[in-house]
Write a protein that holds these residues in place. Structure first.
Motif, PDB file in Angstrom:
ATOM      1  N   HIS A  80      -4.883  -0.737   6.229  1.00 48.34           N
ATOM      2  CA  HIS A  80      -4.965  -0.389   7.656  1.00 48.34           C
ATOM      3  C   HIS A  80      -5.768  -1.389   8.487  1.00 48.34           C
ATOM      4  N   HIS A  86       1.068   5.468  -1.979  1.00 51.60           N
ATOM      5  CA  HIS A  86       0.387   6.467  -2.828  1.00 51.60           C
ATOM      6  C   HIS A  86       1.411   7.243  -3.659  1.00 51.60           C
ATOM      7  N   ASP A  97       2.748   3.134   2.806  1.00 52.28           N
ATOM      8  CA  ASP A  97       1.735   4.187   2.821  1.00 52.28           C
ATOM      9  C   ASP A  97       2.327   5.585   2.718  1.00 52.28           C
ATOM     10  N   HIS A 104      -9.231   1.634   1.405  1.00 53.18           N
ATOM     11  CA  HIS A 104      -8.880   1.840   2.821  1.00 53.18           C
ATOM     12  C   HIS A 104     -10.041   1.351   3.691  1.00 53.18           C
ATOM     13  N   HIS A 153       0.830  -1.207   0.000  1.00 53.23           N
ATOM     14  CA  HIS A 153       0.000   0.000   0.000  1.00 53.23           C
ATOM     15  C   HIS A 153       0.865   1.259   0.000  1.00 53.23           C
TER      16      HIS A 153
HETATM   17 ZN    ZN Z   1      -3.331   4.955   2.047  1.00 50.85          ZN
END
Ligand code: ZN
Ligand code: GUN
Length: 443
Positions: free
Chosen positions: A279, A85, A330, A240, A83
């Motif tokens: 998460h 971004h 993340d 998420h 995960h």
């Molecule tokens: Zn994220």
């Protein structure tokens, strides 16, 4: 579907690497070979991994390019980041009160910049080269809602050789006008992009339906994504789930019929194999049970959870149950892409329980691959898998050295507590070198 025919992953000759090798072979089991051999064939597939004398006895090495690695080098599998971004690369380290205020103040404005295709190209190049320099060979990547920026991200990963799972960020409410799009339009755009990119270059590039989170999606959009998922069950779904208490409260307000956050995604048929849920911190026992029986994967992102003060992932419970999970950097809530740091954060986050080193290394490699249903192709050095691996150089970092008498545990301990991107000398995907200088290898 795609017709890409890039020659990535095809080394001109078969290659043999002799030196120290470490890889995971089970959930809490790793193998360390002090004098090992890794054979990679012309297709970029692993032919063998064993002690060097056994390799020499069982294989004809004529025609192989043989690389003898020095004492200060170690071969490990490439990392799997479950995960991360891309559009948040330039927004790392912006402190805020909560997840929702952080998104509004810093992250949505940062993502808006990707409407500019020049910037999208620049950040995509820095992001994908950054992954390779950090030793991440496979990444599940969040992008933005701009179709052109998604196209640019895929083109960049295709050219640089990364293995990725990604797609358009789907949002149709509760965000800035510049990022949200009408549901029908965005569903049609994402379907189009999926047709173009899913399974490109023999599956090195894969597509994911990516609703940002329940808050930014209407019922109509979620239902449309559920429909797409039923049409193409092989495509991933990445979103998420249950990260912060304020977020969970807002979900219960927007979906007042839902018993819990997980049931929102269940209702729209978004859970199943190849679903990645980032998460999952505040999940009840019931939610964990349903997520496990649907064979979804949880992406544990401890660096991000520290930064946003989101709470503590139930790692020992996930391990006890054998839930599919992996580690995520993340970025940009997480401070950096490096999975060495994420393994260490995952250890530190559990205040009163020692997580076995083997379990951390497994999560960053083979376990991440299993969570993605890709452990038949990557994750360790089983013959037949695609050769995604790193050559680490212990001399790359002044803080780092190998133990005097290394075994699995002492080696892993050094890597988990002292490792960082400076160790990553070379990165290979499908046997093709995609990062580093050949000159640091002695042939
Ligand atoms: Zn994220
Ligand atoms: N929830 C929805 N969007 C995001 C995001 O960009 N980062 C994190 N950490 N959580 C989210």
């Amino acid at each position: 579907m795609p017709s890409h025919s890039m020659e990535t992953g095809k080394p001109p000759v078969p290659q043999a690497f002799r030196g120290r090798i470490l890889h995971a072979v089970g959930r809490e089991e790793c193998v360390y070979l002090p004098d090992g051999g890794l054979l990679v064939n012309q297709k970029g597939l692993i032919e063998a991994c064993a002690d060097w004398p056994a390799i020499e006895a069982r294989h004809v090495l004529k025609g192989f390019e043989i690389t003898h690695l020095p004492e200060h080098c170690l071969i490990i599998p490439g990392f799997v980041d479950l995960h991360v971004h891309l559009p948040q690369l330039d927004a790392v380290g912006c402190q805020a009160e909560s997840l929702l205020s952080w998104l509004e103040t810093y992250i949505y404005p940062a993502e808006m910049h990707l409407a500019d295709s020049g910037y999208a190209r620049d950040i995509s190049h820095r992001f994908f080269t950054g992954l390779l320099a950090n030793g991440t060979t496979t990444a599940a990547v969040f992008l933005t809602s701009h179709p052109e920026a998604v196209q640019i991200a895929f083109e960049t990963a295709e050219a640089l050789g990364n293995r990725v799972i990604m797609g358009q960020n789907l949002m149709d409410r509760n965000g800035p006008e510049a990022l949200i799009r009408p549901p029908r339009q965005i569903l049609s755009e994402t379907e189009q992009l999926c047709r173009q990119w899913h399974r490109a270059d023999s599956g090195r590039l894969q597509y994911a339906w990516m609703p940002r989170f329940a808050i930014s999606c209407s019922d109509e959009l979620l239902a449309g994504i559920g429909w797409l998922r039923r049409q193409a069950p092989d495509v991933y779904l990445h979103t998420h789930l249950s990260e912060q208490s304020g977020e969970i409260l807002e979900v219960s307000r927007l979906f007042s019929w839902a018993a819990d956050y997980t049931s929102v995604y269940e209702r729209f048929h978004l859970l199943g194999e190849k679903t990645i849920l980032a998460h999952g911190i505040h999940l009840s026992d019931s939610e964990l049970t349903r997520i496990q029986s649907a064979e979804c994967a949880l992406a544990h992102c401890p660096g991000s959870n520290f930064f946003l003060k989101s709470g503590r992932f139930r790692l020992t419970e996930a391990l006890r149950r054998g839930i599919l999970y992996g580690l995520g950097s993340d970025v940009g809530a997480g401070p950096e892409m490096n999975l060495f740091q994420v393994m260490k954060d995952a250890q530190y986050m559990q205040l009163d329980t020692l997580i076995p080193l083997e379990a951390l290394f497994y999560a960053a490699t083979l376990g991440g691959a299993k969570a993605l249903f890709m452990d038949d192709r990557i994750g360790n050095f089983e013959p037949g898998k695609e050769a995604d691996f790193l050559i680490l150089n212990a001399q790359g970092s002044p803080n780092f050295s190998f133990p005097a008498h290394p075994d699995v545990d002492s080696m892993l301990s050094r890597l988990v507590y002292l490792g960082d991107d400076r160790l990553v000398a070379n990165t290979f995907i499908r046997g093709r070198q995609v990062h580093g200088l050949s000159s640091c290898l002695t042939r």
